[in-house]
Design a protein around this motif. Structure first.
Motif, mmCIF file in Angstrom:
data_model
loop_
_atom_site.group_PDB
_atom_site.id
_atom_site.type_symbol
_atom_site.label_atom_id
_atom_site.label_comp_id
_atom_site.label_asym_id
_atom_site.label_seq_id
_atom_site.Cartn_x
_atom_site.Cartn_y
_atom_site.Cartn_z
ATOM 1 N N PHE A 3 0.830 -1.208 0.000
ATOM 2 C CA PHE A 3 0.000 0.000 0.000
ATOM 3 C C PHE A 3 0.866 1.260 0.000
ATOM 4 O O PHE A 3 0.587 2.233 -0.707
ATOM 5 C CB PHE A 3 -0.930 -0.003 1.213
ATOM 6 N N THR A 56 0.899 3.787 -3.177
ATOM 7 C CA THR A 56 0.377 5.142 -2.960
ATOM 8 C C THR A 56 1.460 6.197 -3.153
ATOM 9 O O THR A 56 1.145 7.356 -3.449
ATOM 10 C CB THR A 56 -0.214 5.277 -1.543
ATOM 11 N N PRO A 68 -3.454 3.124 -6.567
ATOM 12 C CA PRO A 68 -3.832 2.697 -5.217
ATOM 13 C C PRO A 68 -5.306 2.338 -5.081
ATOM 14 O O PRO A 68 -5.660 1.476 -4.266
ATOM 15 C CB PRO A 68 -3.460 3.911 -4.345
ATOM 16 N N TRP A 98 -6.462 -1.277 -3.807
ATOM 17 C CA TRP A 98 -7.327 -1.408 -2.626
ATOM 18 C C TRP A 98 -8.522 -2.310 -2.941
ATOM 19 O O TRP A 98 -8.867 -3.198 -2.153
ATOM 20 C CB TRP A 98 -7.774 -0.007 -2.197
ATOM 21 N N GLU A 138 -2.372 3.532 5.218
ATOM 22 C CA GLU A 138 -2.282 2.105 4.921
ATOM 23 C C GLU A 138 -3.116 1.280 5.897
ATOM 24 O O GLU A 138 -3.814 0.338 5.490
ATOM 25 C CB GLU A 138 -0.826 1.648 4.967
#
Length: 805
Positions: free
Chosen positions: A411, A415, A433, A437, A533
Motif C-alpha cells: 500500500f 500510494t 492505489p 485497494w 495504509e
C-alpha cells in the motif's frame, strides 16, 4: 567448470540416474534419493549468504561458444541467491510431500522425478545465468519440463489440454523474449547482463529501446501469468498438487518476476517501462482476484489467487523502477516498492506453497476439491485446518502475519506513485492505489471463502467420494507445517531475513542507487501508527466481510455463475480457428499429387528469387570473357532440349524412363566437356542406378492413360516451368557478370585456401560437411535420431493386437 556450474547441472545429471533407481531399488521410494539433490544444493547456496549480505557477488565463467560471445557464465548476487534458495528450499519440501502424496506402486515416479529435476535445474540456470542466450535456453527448458509435469496424468484430457496451453503461451513468450534479447545485443554488442547494465544509458537512448523492452516484457508476462497471458495457469492445476505447489506458486511463475527485476537496471528510468509493468501488474491483480471469487475448485481459487499476487509483485517492481529516473532523489519514496516486492515474493512462496499442499491433502483425503461439497472439516482435520488458518490469514493480509507486513508495504509503495512528479504519476497515478485497494478486498473475500466453505459449516459425508475422511498422514503434513512455521517466524521476527536476503536482493535490483555506503537499511515492523495504509486495511476487512456474508446474493449473478475466464474463451475460439484454418490450407496444399507439391515449391522459389534480385538490383548481363562454344555442343544441347520437350507427351512409362535417362546421360557428357569429371562420374552413377530401378518397378505397371488437365492448370504449369528456367538462367548469368564487375573472392577459393589451415583436411567436400557445416550436420543427425525415437515409440506404444493396427 566450477562448483557453481556443477550446482546448476547437478539436477540434470541426477535425472539420468532416476530411471535406474526406480527400476532396481523398488523397495525404497525414489523420492528419498531425489530429495537429496535440492537439500544439498540448498545447503550449498546458504554458504553464499555471507558473501551477498556484505554486498559481494560471484561471477564464474565457462567458455561455450566464445567465437559468438555465448558462454556459460554464472552470476550470483543477492537477487539470484534469493531465487536459488526458494528453488532448492521449497523444492526439498515439495519432494518430501510428493513421497507421501504419490504412490510408488500406482504412479510412474521415474517420469515424475526426472521431469521435476529437469525443471529444478532449468530454473537454477535461469536465475544464475549472466549470458542472455544461455538464460533463454534454460527458460525454454522450464516451459518444456513444466508441460511434461502438467501432463503427467496424460490419460486425462484436461491434463493434456493444460499442458498444451502452457506450452503455446510460454513458448510464444520465450520466442518474443529471444527477439528482445537479439535487439539488446544489437544495441550493446554483448550477451552479458552485467555489461548491458553498465551500458544502460546507450539502451535507454537507442531507437530500438521500446521494441526490445516490449519483446522482453511479453516473455516475462507469459511466464508470470500476467493479463492477458494468465490463462494457462488455471488449466495447469490439472497437474499433481506437488507440481502446482512448486511450479505454479513458488518457482516457475516467479521466473517472469525475476526477469523483470533483473532487467530493471537495463530498462528502468523510462516512462514506458514504469507504466507498462505497473499498469499490467495492477490490472492482473484485480482480474485475478475477481476471477478467484467465481471458482468452486480449491486449486482453481488458489490459481487465480496466484495470478493476483503475481500482479501485485509485478506492479511493485514497475513502481520502484522510477528510482532510476531520479538517481539522486529520495530513495525511500521509490525503494519502498522494491522492498515490498522482494518481501512479498518470499512471503507468497511460504503461505501459497502451504495452501497448495493443503488443497492436495483435502483432495487426497476427501476425494474432491469442490467447495460446494466440502465443509465441517475443522474437527476432522484439525492440523490441516490450523495450517490453512495461518496461510489464509497471511494471504488475506491480516495482522500479525507476514502477509500483513508486505501488504502494508505494498500500500505504501503503490500510494507513493501519487507523489511522483514525472510521467503523470501525480494525476493518472491516483488510479493505482484505488485498484490495488479494491483487489485487496477480493483477496480477503476469497481467503474467507476457502476457509469457511471448507472447514466450517456442516460436514457432508454423503457428497464426498471418500468412504472415511480423516487427518492426513504425518509425512504429508511435514512440508506444509514447515512453511506455516516460516510464516509465523517471519511474522514474529519480521527482520529475520532483512539483512541476509532482502537487502542484498534490493541492491541487485537497484545497483548504484542502493549499495554499500548509502544511507539505506531495511527495517520492517508491525505498528506504523494510524496511517492511510492501516485505514485501507481496516476498510478491506470490513467490506470483504460484508461481501462474504452476502455471497448467497452475489452467487446468483450471471458473472458469478461463469467460472471460465473470458480470455480462455477467446483463446479456445482462436485455437479452433487456427486448426480449421490449417486444415483448410493443408487441404489445398496436400493434394496427394507430386505435380502440385513441385509446383508449390518451385513457384515459391521463383517468386522469392525474382523479388530478391529486383529488390537489390542484382540482375546483370554481360557476355564478355565467355568461352567459345564448339559447334557439336549446339547439337548436344538441341538433342537434350528435344528429349525434355517430348517427355510430357509420351504414353508409355518405359519410354518416359528412357527419355529421362537419355537426358541425364547427355548432362553427364556436358560435364565431361567442361572438365568436371567428378560431377560427370556422379551423374553417370546416379542416372544408371535410377534408370535400372525405375525400369524394374514401372515395367509391371500399365501404360499411362491420357489425363484430362484443365487449361488453367496447364497455363500455371507452363508459367512456373518457364519462370524456373528463366530464374536459373538469369541468376547464373548475373552471378557470372557480377564477378567481372566486382572482383571478389569466391566461396570455392575460400574453402580451398582454408580447409587445411582451419580444419586440417585436404578433402574439401568432407571438411565442408564435417567442420564448416558441422552444426548443420549435427542437427541433421539430431533429426534422424528424433525420427528413430519416434519409430521406436510407435513400435512400443501399439494401440492393440488387432490386425487393423
Amino acid at each position: 567448470m566450477t562448483l557453481l556450474h556443477i550446482a546448476v547441472l547437478a539436477p540434470f545429471l541426477f535425472a539420468l540416474l532416476v530411471p535406474f533407481l526406480f527400476k532396481y531399488l523398488r523397495k525404497i521410494h525414489t523420492g528419498w534419493f531425489v530429495m537429496l539433490v535440492p537439500l544439498v544444493l540448498f545447503i550449498y547456496f546458504v554458504s553464499y549468504l555471507s558473501t551477498t549480505s556484505n554486498g559481494g557477488s560471484v561471477m564464474e565463467r565457462f567458455e561455450w561458444v566464445p567465437s559468438l560471445g555465448i558462454n556459460f557464465d554464472l552470476y550470483l548476487d543477492g537477487l539470484s541467491l534469493l531465487f536459488a534458495l526458494l528453488i532448492t528450499g521449497i523444492g526439498t519440501l515439495i519432494i518430501l510431500y510428493s513421497i507421501y502424496y504419490l504412490s510408488d506402486k500406482k504412479e510412474r515416479l521415474n517420469h515424475f522425478y526426472v521431469y521435476i529435476l529437469l525443471f529444478m535445474g532449468a530454473m537454477l540456470g535461469v536465475v544464475l545465468s549472466d549470458n542472455i542466450i544461455v538464460l533463454y535456453v534454460f527458460w525454454e527448458i522450464t516451459s518444456i519440463s513444466s508441460a511434461l509435469l502438467i501432463s503427467y496424468w496424460y490419460t486425462k484430457d484436461a491434463s493434456v489440454y493444460g499442458a498444451q496451453k502452457s506450452m503455446y503461451v510460454t513458448v510464444f513468450g520465450g520466442l518474443t523474449m529471444l527477439g528482445g534479447f537479439s535487439l539488446l545485443y544489437v544495441m550493446t554488442e554483448t550477451f552479458s547482463i552485467r555489461e548491458m547494465i553498465a551500458g544502460s544509458d546507450i539502451i535507454l537512448n537507442h531507437e530500438l529501446f521500446l521494441p526490445a523492452m516490449i519483446l522482453v516484457l511479453v516473455g516475462a508476462f507469459t511466464k508470470s501469468a500476467q493479463f492477458p497471458f494468465h490463462i494457462w495457469l488455471p488449466d495447469a492445476m490439472e497437474a499433481p498438487t506437488p507440481v502446482s505447489a512448486y511450479l505454479h506458486s513458488a518457482t516457475m511463475v516467479k521466473a517472469g518476476i525475476y526477469l523483470v527485476a533483473r532487467m530493471t537496471p537495463v530498462f528502468g528510468g523510462g516512462a514506458e517501462w514504469f507504466w507498462i509493468i505497473t499498469s499490467f501488474g495492477i490490472f492482473t491483480m484485480l482480474w485475478g482476484g475477481l476471477s478467484a471469487l467465481r471458482q468452486k475448485d480449491l486449486k482453481a481459487i488458489l490459481a487465480f489467487s496466484t495470478i493476483s499476487q503475481l500482479g501485485m509483485i509485478m506492479s511493485l517492481l514497475g513502481a520502484g523502477s522510477a528510482a532510476f529516473y531520479y538517481m539522486d532523489g529520495d530513495n525511500a519514496l521509490y525503494t519502498t516498492a522494491i522492498l515490498a516486492a522482494v518481501f512479498h515474493l518470499i512471503n507468497h512462496a511460504t503461505f501459497k506453497g502451504s495452501l497448495f499442499m493443503v488443497a492436495g491433502i483435502i483432495d487426497h483425503e476427501t476425494g474432491t476439491r469442490d467447495i460446494r461439497k466440502l465443509g465441517g472439516l475443522m474437527t476432522i482435520m484439525p492440523i490441516t485446518a490450523t495450517i490453512s488458518i495461518i496461510g489464509l490469514a497471511a494471504m488475506a493480509g491480516l495482522p500479525p502475519f507476514n502477509g500483513f507486513l508486505s501488504k502494508e508495504l505494498f500500500f505504501t509503495g503503490i500510494t507513493n506513485v501519487v507523489q511522483y512528479d514525472m510521467w503523470n504519476g501525480d494525476t493518472i497515478g491516483i488510479l493505482l492505489p484505488v485498484i490495488a485497494w479494491v483487489a485487496s478486498i477480493f483477496t480477503f473475500t476469497y481467503s474467507a471463502i476457502i476457509f469457511f466453505r471448507t472447514f466450517r459449516g456442516k460436514f457432508k459425508p454423503e457428497k464426498l467420494p471418500a468412504e472415511k475422511v480423516h487427518e492426513a498422514p504425518a509425512g504429508m503434513l511435514i512440508s506444509p507445517i514447515v512453511l506455516a512455521l516460516a510464516v509465523l517466524l517471519i511474522s514474529i521476527f519480521p527482520n529475520i531475513l532483512a539483512y541476509s536476503i532482502i537487502e542484498p536482493a534490493m541492491m541487485s535490483i537497484l545497483p548504484g542507487i542502493l549499495s554499500e555506503g548509502t544511507n539505506f537499511h531495511v527495517d520492517i515492523y508491525h505498528w506504523h501508527g494510524i496511517n492511510l495504509e492501516l485505514m485501507m486495511t481496516i476498510v478491506v476487512v470490513i467490506i470483504g466481510t460484508i461481501i462474504y456474508m452476502t455471497m448467497d446474493k452475489w452467487s446468483k449473478l450471471g458473472i458469478y455463475q461463469k467460472d471460465e475466464d473470458i480470455i480462455t474463451t477467446i483463446y479456445d475460439h482462436g485455437y479452433d480457428g487456427l486448426i480449421k484454418g490449417s486444415q483448410w490450407v493443408t487441404g489445398i496444399q496436400m493434394t496427394g499429387l507430386l505435380r502440385d507439391y513441385i509446383a508449390y515449391m518451385v513457384g515459391a522459389l521463383v517468386l522469392l528469387m525474382f523479388y530478391t534480385m529486383f529488390r537489390f538490383d542484382a540482375f546483370q548481363f554481360s557476355m564478355n570473357n565467355t568461352s567459345q562454344i564448339q559447334p557439336f555442343m549446339y547439337l548436344i544441347l538441341a538433342v537434350l532440349i528435344i528429349s525434355i520437350i517430348l517427355l510430357p507427351s509420351v504414353k508409355s512409362r518405359m519410354t518416359g524412363i528412357i527419355l529421362a535417362g537419355f537426358g541425364g546421360f547427355l548432362v553427364a557428357f556436358v560435364f565431361m566437356v567442361f572438365r568436371a569429371p567428378d560431377l560427370a562420374l556422379t551423374q553417370l552413377m546416379v542416372e544408371t542406378v535410377s534408370v535400372v530401378m525405375f525400369m524394374a518397378v514401372f515395367y509391371h505397371l500399365p501404360n499411362l492413360t491420357k489425363e484430362e488437365i484443365k487449361p488453367l492448370t496447364k497455363a500455371v504449369n507452363i508459367i512456373i516451368a518457364t519462370g524456373a528456367g528463366l530464374m536459373v538462367t538469369l541468376v547464373s548469368i548475373s552471378a557470372f557478370t557480377f564477378g567481372q564487375i566486382v572482383p571478389l573472392e569466391t566461396i570455392a577459393e575460400y574453402y580451398l585456401e582454408n580447409s587445411k589451415i582451419l580444419a586440417g583436411g585436404y578433402n574439401v567436400v568432407n571438411v565442408i560437411l564435417v567442420d564448416f557445416r558441422g552444426l548443420d550436420t549435427m542437427l541433421e543427425l539430431l533429426v534422424l535420431a528424433i525420427a528413430a525415437f519416434g519409430v521406436i515409440s510407435l513400435i512400443k506404444l501399439r494401440l492393440g493386437e488387432s490386425d487393423d493396427v
